[in-house]
Design a protein around this motif. Structure first.
Motif, PDB file in Angstrom:
ATOM      1  N   MET A   1       0.864  -1.186   0.000  1.00  0.00           N
ATOM      2  CA  MET A   1       0.000   0.000   0.000  1.00  0.00           C
ATOM      3  C   MET A   1       0.899   1.233   0.000  1.00  0.00           C
ATOM      4  SD  MET A   1      -3.329  -0.397   0.037  1.00  0.00           S
ATOM      5  CE  MET A   1      -4.529  -1.744   0.177  1.00  0.00           C
ATOM      6  N   PHE A   2       1.453   1.536  -1.176  1.00  0.00           N
ATOM      7  CA  PHE A   2       2.538   2.508  -1.236  1.00  0.00           C
ATOM      8  C   PHE A   2       2.087   3.941  -0.982  1.00  0.00           C
ATOM      9  CE2 PHE A   2       1.094   1.633  -5.567  1.00  0.00           C
ATOM     10  CZ  PHE A   2       0.869   2.895  -6.098  1.00  0.00           C
ATOM     11  N   ILE A   3       0.781   4.235  -1.100  1.00  0.00           N
ATOM     12  CA  ILE A   3       0.349   5.602  -0.796  1.00  0.00           C
ATOM     13  C   ILE A   3       0.462   5.894   0.695  1.00  0.00           C
ATOM     14  CG2 ILE A   3      -1.171   5.784  -2.793  1.00  0.00           C
ATOM     15  CD1 ILE A   3      -3.540   5.387  -0.871  1.00  0.00           C
ATOM     16  N   ASN A   4       0.547   4.830   1.516  1.00  0.00           N
ATOM     17  CA  ASN A   4       0.699   5.002   2.965  1.00  0.00           C
ATOM     18  C   ASN A   4       2.071   4.565   3.435  1.00  0.00           C
ATOM     19  OD1 ASN A   4      -2.662   4.006   3.095  1.00  0.00           O
ATOM     20  ND2 ASN A   4      -1.968   6.056   3.629  1.00  0.00           N
ATOM     21  N   ALA A   5       3.062   4.685   2.559  1.00  0.00           N
ATOM     22  CA  ALA A   5       4.435   4.303   2.912  1.00  0.00           C
ATOM     23  C   ALA A   5       5.361   5.504   2.732  1.00  0.00           C
ATOM     24  CB  ALA A   5       4.911   3.139   2.045  1.00  0.00           C
ATOM     25  N   ASP A   6       6.422   5.535   3.514  1.00  0.00           N
ATOM     26  CA  ASP A   6       7.481   6.535   3.362  1.00  0.00           C
ATOM     27  C   ASP A   6       8.719   5.863   2.767  1.00  0.00           C
ATOM     28  OD1 ASP A   6       5.805   8.365   4.631  1.00  0.00           O
ATOM     29  OD2 ASP A   6       6.682   8.022   6.611  1.00  0.00           O
ATOM     30  N   ALA A   7       9.714   6.678   2.420  1.00  0.00           N
ATOM     31  CA  ALA A   7      10.998   6.134   1.974  1.00  0.00           C
ATOM     32  C   ALA A   7      11.613   5.331   3.127  1.00  0.00           C
ATOM     33  CB  ALA A   7      11.921   7.262   1.556  1.00  0.00           C
ATOM     34  N   PRO A   8      12.282   4.217   2.837  1.00  0.00           N
ATOM     35  CA  PRO A   8      12.654   3.714   1.515  1.00  0.00           C
ATOM     36  C   PRO A   8      11.622   2.785   0.878  1.00  0.00           C
ATOM     37  CG  PRO A   8      13.758   2.420   3.169  1.00  0.00           C
ATOM     38  CD  PRO A   8      12.988   3.474   3.917  1.00  0.00           C
ATOM     39  N   GLU A   9      10.586   2.355   1.668  1.00  0.00           N
ATOM     40  CA  GLU A   9       9.598   1.435   1.096  1.00  0.00           C
ATOM     41  C   GLU A   9       8.875   2.074  -0.079  1.00  0.00           C
ATOM     42  OE1 GLU A   9      10.417   0.309   5.253  1.00  0.00           O
ATOM     43  OE2 GLU A   9       9.751   2.180   4.328  1.00  0.00           O
ATOM     44  N   HIS A  10       8.429   3.306   0.106  1.00  0.00           N
ATOM     45  CA  HIS A  10       7.713   3.991  -0.959  1.00  0.00           C
ATOM     46  C   HIS A  10       8.587   4.127  -2.207  1.00  0.00           C
ATOM     47  CE1 HIS A  10       6.402   7.677  -3.126  1.00  0.00           C
ATOM     48  NE2 HIS A  10       5.236   7.090  -2.999  1.00  0.00           N
ATOM     49  N   THR A  11       9.847   4.457  -2.017  1.00  0.00           N
ATOM     50  CA  THR A  11      10.770   4.628  -3.142  1.00  0.00           C
ATOM     51  C   THR A  11      10.900   3.323  -3.930  1.00  0.00           C
ATOM     52  OG1 THR A  11      11.993   6.203  -1.775  1.00  0.00           O
ATOM     53  CG2 THR A  11      13.068   5.420  -3.797  1.00  0.00           C
ATOM     54  N   ARG A  12      10.980   2.220  -3.208  1.00  0.00           N
ATOM     55  CA  ARG A  12      11.105   0.912  -3.876  1.00  0.00           C
ATOM     56  C   ARG A  12       9.873   0.613  -4.728  1.00  0.00           C
ATOM     57  NH1 ARG A  12       9.301  -4.125  -1.309  1.00  0.00           N
ATOM     58  NH2 ARG A  12       9.865  -5.890  -2.662  1.00  0.00           N
ATOM     59  N   TYR A  13       8.689   0.781  -4.164  1.00  0.00           N
ATOM     60  CA  TYR A  13       7.473   0.483  -4.914  1.00  0.00           C
ATOM     61  C   TYR A  13       7.320   1.413  -6.119  1.00  0.00           C
ATOM     62  CZ  TYR A  13       6.056  -2.305  -0.845  1.00  0.00           C
ATOM     63  OH  TYR A  13       5.995  -3.231   0.163  1.00  0.00           O
ATOM     64  N   ARG A  14       7.521   2.691  -5.899  1.00  0.00           N
ATOM     65  CA  ARG A  14       7.376   3.643  -7.014  1.00  0.00           C
ATOM     66  C   ARG A  14       8.389   3.344  -8.118  1.00  0.00           C
ATOM     67  NH1 ARG A  14       3.361   8.082  -6.850  1.00  0.00           N
ATOM     68  NH2 ARG A  14       4.695   9.050  -8.397  1.00  0.00           N
ATOM     69  N   GLY A  15       9.595   2.934  -7.718  1.00  0.00           N
ATOM     70  CA  GLY A  15      10.608   2.625  -8.714  1.00  0.00           C
ATOM     71  C   GLY A  15      10.200   1.485  -9.625  1.00  0.00           C
ATOM     72  N   LEU A  16       9.461   0.511  -9.091  1.00  0.00           N
ATOM     73  CA  LEU A  16       9.004  -0.618  -9.896  1.00  0.00           C
ATOM     74  C   LEU A  16       7.827  -0.247 -10.795  1.00  0.00           C
ATOM     75  CD1 LEU A  16       9.121  -3.408  -7.159  1.00  0.00           C
ATOM     76  CD2 LEU A  16      10.627  -3.218  -9.148  1.00  0.00           C
TER      77      LEU A  16
END
Length: 395
Positions: free
Chosen positions: A91-106
């Protein structure tokens, strides 16, 4: 103490007879202080951001978190009295870096401007098919069911590899978990049903990949749980947001018919103004991870800040005559898709669908008009995404 130092509660009452306007109180609060204390229903004392510049600064600042377990709801919701649980992986809209960065990168490479524009021909084909069906069905149709919902539903289902035949199931549960009047139990049941379906779909894609985005993602290191939740976000957003923009945007134009020629002349500019003016994803929340000085205020670590996107998009300091729908306006810099690292991943797809579908609708039916008085069109208001339940039209 200045009046702007007194905590307020979140305004919700929209002006009677003005279905496209935010609650009137927001404009007064913004003029008085674009960042001010807000009393949350659970007793938390946080902040309300209503100014365009303040909101952009906040959304661009990594010291403000999107994590759900740190947030407080600005409006009372049945069954949400305790702490908000953490969002599950993916649930990347509720994540911060670095988790969010990883998902968005994919995902970012799947939603580039170039890739979305390559879909234009398919969106045009789908739009023509539904206009033909409207012609056969008419002259009175519900534009939501006949046009606004099926076009983005078909496109996002094809893009992800989800079965379009199950679109009514998707739409039903998407509406439920975005509805503020639904109980916590009803929302949880919809989330469970939607997630269960998508989990089975992920397993099927792993076993027999096809030519679609979800199959592509099975070749990454994402787990089944992460893939299921990413599909949940992409499918839910792709179904609900653009459908409501097409329906509500058409309603706005039918009540402002002098603006329709501008849609035909410059669809790109017209779509940006509709996005600004309607601001259907109207409210968000961020939480400070550290003490932050912003707009002359000290936001303490742990304070939640409610972001009124609709107030920011109607800020006269950024948009002259902001309460006027003007499709000739350069509305660049609006906040309809957010700002910063969490800016909407599917914004280019939404733009393509609106730029194709809405001008084509008015070209095919130049005499399109409401089939009921405007005040009888049922609005979706007490929801996370504004829209319409129905839009009866004729020609």
């Amino acid at each position: 103490m200045n009046p702007s130092d007194h905590p307020v509660t979140m305004p919700t009452a929209r002006p009677a007879g003005c279905p496209f306007d935010p609650p009137v109180e927001l404009a007064g609060l913004r003029a008085e202080q674009p960042l001010r204390p807000l009393r949350y229903p659970d007793g938390h004392l946080g902040w309300l951001a209503t100014g365009h510049a303040v909101i952009r600064a906040l959304l661009a600042d990594p010291r403000f978190s999107s994590r759900s377990e740190l947030q407080h709801f600005p409006l009372a919701r049945e069954g949400y009295d305790g702490p908000v649980p953490a969002s599950p992986p993916g649930m990347f809209i509720n994540a911060d870096a670095p988790e969010h960065t990883r998902y968005r990168g994919l995902l970012t490479g799947k939603f580039t401007v170039r890739r979305m524009r390559m879909l234009t021909a398919r969106v045009e084909e789908v739009t023509t098919e539904h206009l033909d069906a409207m012609r056969r069905q008419g002259p009175v149709v519900d534009l939501v069911k006949s046009f606004a919902q099926p076009i983005p539903a078909l496109v996002i289902c094809e893009l992800l590899g989800a079965p379009y035949a199950d679109r009514d199931f998707f739409l039903e549960h998407t509406a439920s978990f975005n509805d503020h009047e639904a109980t916590a139990e009803q929302q949880a049941a919809s989330v469970e049903a939607f997630s269960g379906f998508l989990h089975d779909l992920v397993l099927a894609k792993r076993a027999a990949p096809t030519d679609d985005l979800l199959s592509d993602l099975t070749g990454t290191d994402l787990t089944d749980e992460e893939l299921t939740n990413i599909a949940f976000l992409l499918l839910g957003a792709g179904l609900d947001t653009t459908a409501n923009m097409i329906a509500l945007g058409t309603f706005a134009l039918l009540t402002h018919p002098a603006q329709i020629p501008a849609l035909r002349e410059d669809p790109d500019r017209a779509v940006e103004e509709l996005l600004r003016y309607l601001s259907i994803a109207h409210t968000g929340v961020r939480t400070a991870l550290a003490d932050v000085e912003l707009a002359g205020q000290l936001i303490k670590a742990g304070d939640s800040v409610t972001i009124s996107v609709e107030a920011g998009n109607r800020d006269p300091a950024r948009f002259p005559d902001p309460d006027v729908l003007d499709l000739g306006r350069h509305a660049t810099g609006h906040l309809a898709f957010g700002h910063g690292v969490h800016q909407c991943l599917g914004q280019q797809l939404a733009r393509v669908e609106m730029r194709v579908a809405m001008p084509a609708l008015f070209a095919r039916f130049p005499a399109l008009r409401l089939a009921v008085p405007a005040e009888e069109v049922p609005m979706r208001e007490d929801v996370d995404i504004l829209g319409l339940h129905r839009l009866p039209v004729t020609w």
